[in-house]
Design an enzyme around this catalytic site. Structure first.
Site, PDB file in Angstrom:
ATOM      1  N   ASP A  13      15.048 -55.013 -22.364  1.00  0.00           N
ATOM      2  CA  ASP A  13      15.461 -53.763 -23.015  1.00  0.00           C
ATOM      3  C   ASP A  13      14.762 -53.520 -24.349  1.00  0.00           C
ATOM      4  O   ASP A  13      15.319 -52.885 -25.255  1.00  0.00           O
ATOM      5  CB  ASP A  13      16.988 -53.733 -23.251  1.00  0.00           C
ATOM      6  N   GLY A  15      12.359 -51.621 -24.945  1.00  0.00           N
ATOM      7  CA  GLY A  15      11.736 -50.305 -25.038  1.00  0.00           C
ATOM      8  C   GLY A  15      10.401 -50.315 -24.302  1.00  0.00           C
ATOM      9  O   GLY A  15       9.494 -49.534 -24.598  1.00  0.00           O
ATOM     10  N   LYS A  16      10.309 -51.210 -23.299  1.00  0.00           N
ATOM     11  CA  LYS A  16       9.056 -51.334 -22.527  1.00  0.00           C
ATOM     12  C   LYS A  16       8.674 -50.012 -21.884  1.00  0.00           C
ATOM     13  O   LYS A  16       7.508 -49.641 -21.858  1.00  0.00           O
ATOM     14  CB  LYS A  16       9.225 -52.380 -21.402  1.00  0.00           C
ATOM     15  N   LYS A  18       9.301 -46.953 -22.745  1.00  0.00           N
ATOM     16  CA  LYS A  18       8.737 -45.968 -23.677  1.00  0.00           C
ATOM     17  C   LYS A  18       7.254 -46.285 -23.915  1.00  0.00           C
ATOM     18  O   LYS A  18       6.408 -45.389 -23.910  1.00  0.00           O
ATOM     19  CB  LYS A  18       9.518 -45.981 -25.004  1.00  0.00           C
ATOM     20  N   ALA A  39      16.576 -53.973 -13.505  1.00  0.00           N
ATOM     21  CA  ALA A  39      15.902 -53.304 -14.624  1.00  0.00           C
ATOM     22  C   ALA A  39      16.530 -51.934 -14.877  1.00  0.00           C
ATOM     23  O   ALA A  39      17.006 -51.273 -13.955  1.00  0.00           O
ATOM     24  CB  ALA A  39      14.417 -53.129 -14.299  1.00  0.00           C
ATOM     25  N   GLY A  40      16.521 -51.533 -16.140  1.00  0.00           N
ATOM     26  CA  GLY A  40      16.930 -50.180 -16.502  1.00  0.00           C
ATOM     27  C   GLY A  40      15.965 -49.700 -17.565  1.00  0.00           C
ATOM     28  O   GLY A  40      15.982 -50.192 -18.684  1.00  0.00           O
ATOM     29  N   HIS A  41      15.079 -48.805 -17.194  1.00  0.00           N
ATOM     30  CA  HIS A  41      13.979 -48.397 -18.069  1.00  0.00           C
ATOM     31  C   HIS A  41      14.129 -46.918 -18.437  1.00  0.00           C
ATOM     32  O   HIS A  41      14.086 -46.060 -17.565  1.00  0.00           O
ATOM     33  CB  HIS A  41      12.632 -48.624 -17.364  1.00  0.00           C
ATOM     34  N   GLN A 223      12.533 -56.835 -17.489  1.00  0.00           N
ATOM     35  CA  GLN A 223      13.186 -57.931 -18.223  1.00  0.00           C
ATOM     36  C   GLN A 223      12.325 -58.378 -19.418  1.00  0.00           C
ATOM     37  O   GLN A 223      11.578 -57.561 -19.935  1.00  0.00           O
ATOM     38  CB  GLN A 223      13.522 -59.109 -17.282  1.00  0.00           C
ATOM     39  N   THR A 238      16.760 -64.392 -15.592  1.00  0.00           N
ATOM     40  CA  THR A 238      16.707 -63.735 -14.298  1.00  0.00           C
ATOM     41  C   THR A 238      15.925 -64.650 -13.352  1.00  0.00           C
ATOM     42  O   THR A 238      15.470 -65.728 -13.757  1.00  0.00           O
ATOM     43  CB  THR A 238      16.105 -62.315 -14.429  1.00  0.00           C
ATOM     44  N   LYS A 333      12.146 -48.983 -32.098  1.00  0.00           N
ATOM     45  CA  LYS A 333      13.446 -48.764 -32.753  1.00  0.00           C
ATOM     46  C   LYS A 333      13.454 -49.115 -34.230  1.00  0.00           C
ATOM     47  O   LYS A 333      14.479 -49.552 -34.754  1.00  0.00           O
ATOM     48  CB  LYS A 333      14.540 -49.520 -31.995  1.00  0.00           C
ATOM     49  N   VAL A 419       9.420 -44.963 -33.496  1.00  0.00           N
ATOM     50  CA  VAL A 419      10.418 -44.553 -34.495  1.00  0.00           C
ATOM     51  C   VAL A 419      11.425 -43.549 -33.919  1.00  0.00           C
ATOM     52  O   VAL A 419      12.086 -42.827 -34.649  1.00  0.00           O
ATOM     53  CB  VAL A 419       9.719 -43.979 -35.761  1.00  0.00           C
TER      54      VAL A 419
HETATM   55  P1  GDP Z   1      13.372 -51.208 -21.416  1.00  0.00           P
HETATM   56  O1  GDP Z   1      14.263 -51.768 -20.358  1.00  0.00           O
HETATM   57  O2  GDP Z   1      12.616 -52.253 -22.142  1.00  0.00           O
HETATM   58  O3  GDP Z   1      12.455 -50.117 -20.909  1.00  0.00           O
HETATM   59  O4  GDP Z   1      14.338 -50.526 -22.503  1.00  0.00           O
HETATM   60  P2  GDP Z   1      15.695 -49.704 -22.221  1.00  0.00           P
HETATM   61  O5  GDP Z   1      15.345 -48.372 -21.688  1.00  0.00           O
HETATM   62  O6  GDP Z   1      16.651 -50.532 -21.447  1.00  0.00           O
HETATM   63  O7  GDP Z   1      16.300 -49.630 -23.683  1.00  0.00           O
HETATM   64  C1  GDP Z   1      15.587 -49.117 -24.757  1.00  0.00           C
HETATM   65  C2  GDP Z   1      16.386 -47.968 -25.370  1.00  0.00           C
HETATM   66  O8  GDP Z   1      15.843 -47.678 -26.631  1.00  0.00           O
HETATM   67  C3  GDP Z   1      16.296 -46.669 -24.579  1.00  0.00           C
HETATM   68  O9  GDP Z   1      17.462 -45.921 -24.798  1.00  0.00           O
HETATM   69  C4  GDP Z   1      15.096 -45.973 -25.226  1.00  0.00           C
HETATM   70  O10 GDP Z   1      15.098 -44.567 -25.041  1.00  0.00           O
HETATM   71  C5  GDP Z   1      15.352 -46.322 -26.652  1.00  0.00           C
HETATM   72  N1  GDP Z   1      14.180 -46.348 -27.526  1.00  0.00           N
HETATM   73  C6  GDP Z   1      12.932 -46.827 -27.268  1.00  0.00           C
HETATM   74  N2  GDP Z   1      12.177 -46.759 -28.380  1.00  0.00           N
HETATM   75  C7  GDP Z   1      12.977 -46.237 -29.348  1.00  0.00           C
HETATM   76  C8  GDP Z   1      12.800 -45.956 -30.731  1.00  0.00           C
HETATM   77  O11 GDP Z   1      11.757 -46.196 -31.310  1.00  0.00           O
HETATM   78  N3  GDP Z   1      13.882 -45.450 -31.417  1.00  0.00           N
HETATM   79  C9  GDP Z   1      15.073 -45.202 -30.819  1.00  0.00           C
HETATM   80  N4  GDP Z   1      16.065 -44.708 -31.564  1.00  0.00           N
HETATM   81  N5  GDP Z   1      15.267 -45.444 -29.520  1.00  0.00           N
HETATM   82  C10 GDP Z   1      14.247 -45.969 -28.808  1.00  0.00           C
HETATM   83  P1  IMO Z   2      15.009 -54.452 -18.303  1.00  0.00           P
HETATM   84  O1  IMO Z   2      13.841 -54.391 -17.348  1.00  0.00           O
HETATM   85  C1  IMO Z   2      18.155 -56.841 -20.098  1.00  0.00           C
HETATM   86  C2  IMO Z   2      19.833 -60.070 -17.656  1.00  0.00           C
HETATM   87  C3  IMO Z   2      21.274 -59.965 -17.205  1.00  0.00           C
HETATM   88  C4  IMO Z   2      21.651 -61.431 -17.155  1.00  0.00           C
HETATM   89  C5  IMO Z   2      20.365 -62.090 -16.648  1.00  0.00           C
HETATM   90  C6  IMO Z   2      20.358 -62.347 -15.151  1.00  0.00           C
HETATM   91  O2  IMO Z   2      15.751 -53.173 -18.420  1.00  0.00           O
HETATM   92  O3  IMO Z   2      14.595 -55.049 -19.610  1.00  0.00           O
HETATM   93  P2  IMO Z   2      20.059 -60.749 -13.032  1.00  0.00           P
HETATM   94  O4  IMO Z   2      20.860 -59.582 -12.572  1.00  0.00           O
HETATM   95  O5  IMO Z   2      18.629 -60.448 -13.288  1.00  0.00           O
HETATM   96  O6  IMO Z   2      20.236 -61.952 -12.160  1.00  0.00           O
HETATM   97  O7  IMO Z   2      20.734 -61.166 -14.455  1.00  0.00           O
HETATM   98  O8  IMO Z   2      19.314 -61.209 -16.990  1.00  0.00           O
HETATM   99  N1  IMO Z   2      18.974 -58.914 -17.298  1.00  0.00           N
HETATM  100  C7  IMO Z   2      18.530 -58.003 -18.173  1.00  0.00           C
HETATM  101  N2  IMO Z   2      18.785 -57.864 -19.487  1.00  0.00           N
HETATM  102  N3  IMO Z   2      17.296 -56.011 -19.487  1.00  0.00           N
HETATM  103  C8  IMO Z   2      17.002 -56.163 -18.185  1.00  0.00           C
HETATM  104  O9  IMO Z   2      16.038 -55.449 -17.559  1.00  0.00           O
HETATM  105  C9  IMO Z   2      17.662 -57.172 -17.449  1.00  0.00           C
HETATM  106  N4  IMO Z   2      17.640 -57.576 -16.156  1.00  0.00           N
HETATM  107  C10 IMO Z   2      18.438 -58.651 -16.086  1.00  0.00           C
HETATM  108  O10 IMO Z   2      22.054 -59.244 -18.106  1.00  0.00           O
HETATM  109  O11 IMO Z   2      21.869 -61.901 -18.462  1.00  0.00           O
HETATM  110 MG    MG Z   3      16.301 -51.921 -19.916  1.00  0.00          MG
END
Ligand code: GDP
Ligand code: IMO
Ligand code: MG
Length: 446
Positions: A13, A15-16, A18, A39-41, A223, A238, A333, A419
């Site tokens: 998480d 911010g990959k 982005k 994953a949640g991107h 991840q 994971t 961030k 930012v």
């Molecule tokens: P990922 O899994 O690595 O792609 O990241 P996630 O989407 O799970 O979480 C990152 C969160 O931070 C999302 O809500 C993005 O929209 C947000 N984000 C990314 N870069 C920035 C930033 O520079 N500033 C702010 N405020 N939010 C950001």
């Molecule tokens: P993105 O791609 C953050 C964490 C889970 C748990 C561990 C194992 O959005 O960065 P799993 O379901 O993979 O067997 O869970 O890994 N986890 C993540 N944490 N971002 C993720 O993906 C994750 N995918 C799994 O919360 O601790």
């Molecule tokens: Mg994520």
């Protein structure tokens, strides 16, 4: 031409998405190489917010090839639902390719993931319950179902006739759960296969041909480094290899085609799920970092769980540089720190058992890593908004110092600073792909 891997340098998480989205503008092919619907991107563009789980975020750009590589585990139901949602929003699936050899998350994987978590009790991992561990476990046991199997009625029938009774023994005897019906699964998954078939191919060959045509290929990690099965905080990891090495295995390419590896980190740190997190902050600081109520609040995209939050950990940053061979970093961030009176960076650890100071992580082995407590350096905050800054010199001096310190600590340049959520809330300090390839600085000696 440049082939680039984007990896998470922390606990996921970062911010990959982005950063991948930014770099996708100049890519011809975007490849997911591991993980699955865990994953949640998030990508925020003018037309709205997109949350990807299985599909590479490159699908936002028309005409790019978007590959789900052989190292992924694909839940067909989740895939079709996500794709349907994207197509309803007008996105184009003509470049979508799914590896025939990626493994399939089956209903018993989802049930067993949840059952195993419950059974672990206080030792639970905090998985996303998307069936990831059980799917990869079957892959290693050579009893997995691959995407190709969904396209062949007879093969799938034979495999399920062997597997389902065995899973039912586990479900009924170990977990006291109802058995599954192989025939029903067969019918449902053949139907999924029919719907997916037009995307299924040998994706490794497609990537290799793109390399030969000197196209730009972007490998989108899911991840993060500390969740890597081998190099993360085992067992709180994971079941795949999110690190740079995993891109070669998971996409079916050789390491010689990779030009750059970019690590993405937040300007602080978060973790969702269980496991050690030395710089974790409870109380007000944790809450302030979590930003509940804001669109970018630290809440898991896949599970909706609040994320644990803490200060930037430069020891783990150096570890990520080492494990991934990072060329540079993208720090996201930064704006979240705008209202802090002071900010901290963990520069070393102290072993709570021996009192010894460690400038480098002595071992990621759980017995050692969980004994580490952070040694901080504290900085004055900047107390100014950074979201409208578009160059390094636009940033408040204290924010510049903070970034310079991170760079010095981890030993590779910070090429990108984010930012805000949107594409243009970004500062490019130097071209992360074509800028000078830096040698590691002194601080990255281990
Ligand atoms: P990922 O899994 O690595 O792609 O990241 P996630 O989407 O799970 O979480 C990152 C969160 O931070 C999302 O809500 C993005 O929209 C947000 N984000 C990314 N870069 C920035 C930033 O520079 N500033 C702010 N405020 N939010 C950001
Ligand atoms: P993105 O791609 C953050 C964490 C889970 C748990 C561990 C194992 O959005 O960065 P799993 O379901 O993979 O067997 O869970 O890994 N986890 C993540 N944490 N971002 C993720 O993906 C994750 N995918 C799994 O919360 O601790
Ligand atoms: Mg994520």
């Amino acid at each position: 031409m440049a082939n680039v891997i984007v990896v998470g340098a922390q606990f996921g998480d970062e911010g990959k998405a982005k950063v991948t989205d930014l770099l996708s503008q100049n890519a011809d092919v975007v490849v997911r190489y591991q993980g699955g619907a865990n994953a949640g991107h998030t990508v925020v563009v003018d037309s709205g917010t997109y949350k990807f789980h299985l599909i590479p975020s490159g699908i936002l750009y028309k005409g790019k090839l978007c590959v789900l590589g052989p190292g992924m585990v694909i839940d067909p139901q989740a895939f079709l639902k996500e794709l349907g949602g994207l197509m309803e929003r007008g996105l184009d699936d003509s470049g979508l390719k799914v590896s025939a050899t990626a493994h399939v998350t089956m209903p018993y994987h989802l049930i067993l993931d949840a059952a195993e978590e419950d059974a672990r009790g206080p030792q639970k991992i905090g998985t996303t319950k998307r069936g990831i561990g059980p799917t990869y476990a079957d892959k290693c046991s050579r009893t997995g179902i691959r995407v190709e199997d969904l396209l062949d009625t007879e093969v799938l029938k034979q495999k399920l006739e062997y597997i389902v009774p065995r899973k039912n023994v586990l479900l009924e005897r170990l977990y006291n759960l109802p058995p599954l019906n192989a025939g029903e699964i067969h019918e449902q998954y053949i139907e999924y296969g029919r719907k997916m078939s037009k995307y299924v191919c040998d994706t490794s060959a497609i990537i290799f041909n793109s390399v030969r045509e000197r196209k730009n290929i972007l490998f989108e990690g899911a991840q993060g480094t500390l969740l890597d099965l081998d190099h993360g905080s085992y067992p709180y990891v994971t079941s795949s290899s999110p690190t740079a090495g995993g891109a070669c295995i998971g996409a079916g390419i050789g390491p010689t085609i990779i030009d750059r590896v970019i690590g993405v980190s937040k300007a602080f740190m978060t973790r969702v799920g269980e496991g050690p997190f030395p710089t974790e902050q409870g109380g007000e600081i944790g809450d302030q970092l979590r930003q509940i109520g804001k669109p970018w609040a630290e809440v898991g995209v896949t599970t909706g769980r609040p994320r644990r939050c803490g200060w930037f950990d430069a020891v783990l940053g150096r570890y990520a540089v080492r494990i991934n061979g990072l060329d540079c970093m993208a720090v996201t961030k930064l704006d979240v720190l705008d209202e802090f009176d002071e900010v901290r960076v963990c520069v070393a650890y102290r072993d709570i058992k021996t009192g010894e100071r460690h400038n480098e992580l002595p071992s990621i082995a759980g017995s050692i890593f969980s004994r580490m407590e952070p040694v901080y350096e504290t900085f004055a905050g900047w107390n100014k908004p950074t979201t409208e800054c578009r160059s390094f010199k636009d940033l408040p001096v204290a924010a510049q110092r903070y970034l310079n310190f991170i760079e010095e600590q981890v030993g590779v340049p910070v090429a990108i600073v984010s930012v805000g959520q949107k594409r243009d809330n970004t500062i490019i300090i130097e071209d992360p792909i074509h800028g000078p390839k830096r040698v590691l600085t002194k601080s990255t000696k281990f």
